[in-house]
Motif scaffolding. Structure first.
Motif, PDB file in Angstrom:
ATOM      1  N   LEU A   1       0.827  -1.207   0.000  1.00  0.00           N
ATOM      2  CA  LEU A   1       0.000   0.000   0.000  1.00  0.00           C
ATOM      3  C   LEU A   1       0.861   1.256   0.000  1.00  0.00           C
ATOM      4  O   LEU A   1       0.467   2.283  -0.570  1.00  0.00           O
ATOM      5  N   SER A   2       2.025   1.183   0.632  1.00  0.00           N
ATOM      6  CA  SER A   2       2.930   2.328   0.619  1.00  0.00           C
ATOM      7  C   SER A   2       3.499   2.561  -0.778  1.00  0.00           C
ATOM      8  O   SER A   2       3.741   3.707  -1.167  1.00  0.00           O
ATOM      9  N   SER A   3       3.689   1.492  -1.532  1.00  0.00           N
ATOM     10  CA  SER A   3       4.260   1.611  -2.871  1.00  0.00           C
ATOM     11  C   SER A   3       3.241   2.074  -3.902  1.00  0.00           C
ATOM     12  O   SER A   3       3.608   2.620  -4.941  1.00  0.00           O
ATOM     13  N   CYS A   4       1.960   1.849  -3.610  1.00  0.00           N
ATOM     14  CA  CYS A   4       0.936   2.134  -4.613  1.00  0.00           C
ATOM     15  C   CYS A   4      -0.240   2.880  -4.000  1.00  0.00           C
ATOM     16  O   CYS A   4      -1.194   2.261  -3.509  1.00  0.00           O
ATOM     17  N   PRO A   5      -0.213   4.207  -4.020  1.00  0.00           N
ATOM     18  CA  PRO A   5      -1.315   4.988  -3.445  1.00  0.00           C
ATOM     19  C   PRO A   5      -2.659   4.748  -4.121  1.00  0.00           C
ATOM     20  O   PRO A   5      -3.698   5.067  -3.545  1.00  0.00           O
ATOM     21  N   LEU A   6      -2.654   4.208  -5.326  1.00  0.00           N
ATOM     22  CA  LEU A   6      -3.904   3.930  -6.019  1.00  0.00           C
ATOM     23  C   LEU A   6      -4.697   2.803  -5.362  1.00  0.00           C
ATOM     24  O   LEU A   6      -5.877   2.610  -5.664  1.00  0.00           O
ATOM     25  N   LEU A   7      -4.056   2.057  -4.463  1.00  0.00           N
ATOM     26  CA  LEU A   7      -4.730   0.973  -3.755  1.00  0.00           C
ATOM     27  C   LEU A   7      -5.217   1.463  -2.398  1.00  0.00           C
ATOM     28  O   LEU A   7      -4.475   2.086  -1.650  1.00  0.00           O
ATOM     29  N   GLY A   8      -6.477   1.176  -2.098  1.00  0.00           N
ATOM     30  CA  GLY A   8      -7.025   1.544  -0.796  1.00  0.00           C
ATOM     31  C   GLY A   8      -6.758   0.492   0.258  1.00  0.00           C
ATOM     32  O   GLY A   8      -6.527   0.807   1.421  1.00  0.00           O
ATOM     33  N   ASP A   9      -6.786  -0.776  -0.135  1.00  0.00           N
ATOM     34  CA  ASP A   9      -6.466  -1.870   0.781  1.00  0.00           C
ATOM     35  C   ASP A   9      -6.201  -3.112  -0.047  1.00  0.00           C
ATOM     36  O   ASP A   9      -6.476  -3.144  -1.253  1.00  0.00           O
TER      37      ASP A   9
END
Length: 603
Positions: free
Chosen positions: A477-485
């Protein structure tokens, strides 16, 4: 104000021959009132005109209740509940969610020694068979049930038999207005005088692996001690009465114990936020925090994921939000590093100085806080050090430790389940939490602990590689802000994967539109390209046990009623993997074009 924000950590470390580590604070737990209600009464005497609680009415205006007004109401409510035959062995079952009526009714019960049993609204309104509510009622034998809207909760209450109903409106034997009209007698003060730290305050419910509710006994002493622990590491609370704007449900320990307790003990004000980090609901939160800027802001990662883009996009809103903010507090799961850095950046850009972003760790069984990060730290999954009076035992478990807790904030056990209680504690009386941690710095216990997830969620790949799900999820999640969870998969497979949900606010910011949905999955070539690039960057930094080789975006959110997500917003990894097993199979298939990999995006 001269008082510092945080007290510096002073942690004592004891290495044991069996490889375990005992951590305690050198700061002793100070004296404190026996109950949170004692603290509330002291504030009533000191400043009865200060606002205790507020919420918006049907017209959108704020309805505010002062300490003095609340005291008069809860004394009458307490008397009425005693007249109805409620008492220490006949608790009040509470079905509806956060609200002024809920708060006054709960405090009316708590002030005369009647335990309350707040339950998730989902058990009543989203469930079709109301099985959990019936199980809870059978366990606790309540004397009455409270629901603000009698019509909305009519079916759930009807499943409980002839239990007396207390409502604000709708069908019910008693209205809250009637209860508030009852004249308090000396019986109210007499009941209050009998309360001790050992008296039962709440029965709060968690679901184990079976999904059956377990009734955690929360005593008045647990709650009061835990608030004193927080006052000692946040000394500014002694001089600055907090203002909190909060949506977190009172059926859960974070909202109902940590945040409500902080207001009551420190003479603060709680504005009830009718929003939440869900589609279509977060705009309400933004409006509320703009109207009533908080001094401490609490949320879960999903909430911060929606707050940060709003702060970045609107400097006027950011100036209002940060106008009197002392600190930001994250709980339920680690705040992804990229989100934390963006939050720090917008805070400093707006205020000209850094705003503390901190977190904590605890459970329903610990009222809730065991640790707190009352110091500067860089790791997004740092959960802090033991609070004064709390003992933390780190029991070796592979390359990590199981964290166990002992102290005045720990439950005496589960209601009417001695078998569960016995299994929950080790031979020294430490509560077995089932959570994994490591030391941030093995040579310096003051640097705190790093959360590594639930031990029960971890698994092995068929290569024998052990996957620490909590750590991998946080890094992804830290690597990809487009993911919420995300839910980490791959047990028994050759490589780890992830079922993921998008962060709607980030997707809109990047794409300028909603993504393309194909049934149960999102199959959007442009979005997948961005995520594929982020996966490649994530894997370049991760070790073999932390790489995600395939990812599938789900269109349906995690479901609260089925246990996929808790009230506090934490995703139950094993539950999701079990209920969405067909998507796990699809994710690990070789020929599904919707699967995103570091080298290939969906088309």
């Amino acid at each position: 104000m001269d008082t510092p924000l945080f007290a510096p950590p002073r942690i004592r470390r004891e290495e044991r021959p069996d490889g375990s580590v005992l951590l305690t604070s050198e700061q002793p737990l100070g004296d404190h009132p026996a109950t949170v209600m004692h603290s509330f009464r002291a504030w009533v005497e000191r400043d009865p005109d200060h606002v205790l609680v507020g919420e918006r009415d049907g017209d959108g205006a704020w309805r505010e209740v002062t300490y003095g007004e609340a005291d008069a109401a809860i004394r009458s409510i307490g008397q009425a509940l005693l007249d109805l035959g409620l008492g220490p062995d006949r608790p009040l079952l509470m079905l509806s969610g956060n609200g002024v009526a809920h708060m006054l009714t709960a405090m009316g019960a708590l002030g005369v020694g009647i335990p309350i049993a707040p339950t998730s609204v989902a058990y009543s309104l989203l469930s079709r068979d109301h099985a959990r509510i019936r199980q809870i009622a059978e366990l606790i034998t309540p004397g009455a049930v409270f629901a603000e809207d009698g019509d909305a909760f009519d079916e759930a209450i009807g499943s409980l038999g002839d239990l007396p109903r207390i409502v604000v409106e709708g069908p019910g034997e008693h209205t809250l207005e009637e209860l508030q009209a009852v004249a308090a007698t000396p019986a109210v003060d007499e009941a209050f005088a009998t309360m001790t730290g050992d008296s039962l305050a709440k029965i709060q419910f968690t679901s184990g692996s079976t999904g059956s509710p377990k009734g955690v006994q929360v005593t008045h002493g647990m709650w009061a001690a835990n608030q004193q622990m927080m006052r000692e590491v946040w000394p500014f609370l002694e001089e600055e009465r907090p203002v909190i704007v909060d949506w977190l449900p009172w059926s859960h320990t974070f909202g109902g114990n940590h945040n409500v307790g902080m207001v009551l003990v420190n003479g603060g004000t709680l504005y009830i936020d009718g929003g939440r980090p869900a589609p279509g609901a977060f705009d309400t939160t933004l409006r509320n925090v703009a109207d009533r800027p908080p001094t401490i802001y609490f949320n879960v990662p999903a909430g911060f994921a929606q707050l940060v883009p709003a702060l970045e996009a609107d400097p006027d809103f950011a100036r209002t939000f940060f106008s009197r903010l002392r600190l930001l507090f994250n709980a339920a799961a680690a705040l992804p590093a990229n989100l934390r850095e963006r939050l720090r950046a917008v805070a400093e850009r707006t205020t000209g100085h850094q705003v503390a972003i901190t977190g904590s760790w605890g459970l329903t069984e610990t009222a809730p806080a065991v640790t707190n990060a009352h110091y500067d730290f860089d790791e997004s999954d740092n959960i802090g050090v033991p609070l004064p009076g709390a003992e933390v035992l780190l029991a070796p478990d592979g390359d990590a430790y199981e964290i166990r807790a002992r102290g005045p904030m720990v439950t005496p056990g589960y209601m009417h389940r001695p078998d569960l209680t016995e299994a929950a504690f080790d031979e020294e009386g430490f509560y077995r939490t089932g959570d994994a941690v490591t030391l941030a710095d093995p040579d310096d216990p003051d640097r705190g602990l790093l959360f590594r997830g639930r031990l029960a969620e971890d698994f092995k790949l068929d290569t024998g590689t052990f996957v620490r799900v909590g750590a991998v999820r946080t890094a992804l999640l830290s690597s990809c802000p487009l993911l919420g969870d995300a839910v980490i998969t791959g047990e028994g497979a050759s490589e780890a994967g992830a079922l993921a949900w998008t962060n709607a606010a980030e997707v809109e910011r990047v794409l300028g539109r909603a993504p393309t949905v194909d049934g149960e999955v999102i199959a959007d070539a442009e979005l997948a390209g961005h995520i594929a690039a982020a996966l490649a960057e994530h894997n370049a930094r991760a070790g073999s046990a932390g790489q995600i080789r395939r990812l599938l975006l789900m269109s349906a959110p995690a479901d609260l009623d089925s246990g996929e997500i808790t009230d506090k917003g934490y995703v139950n990894q094993r539950k999701v993997r079990g209920l969405r097993g067909h998507l796990v199979e699809r994710l690990h298939a070789d020929d599904d074009s919707a699967v995103i990999t570091p080298a290939r995006s969906a088309s």
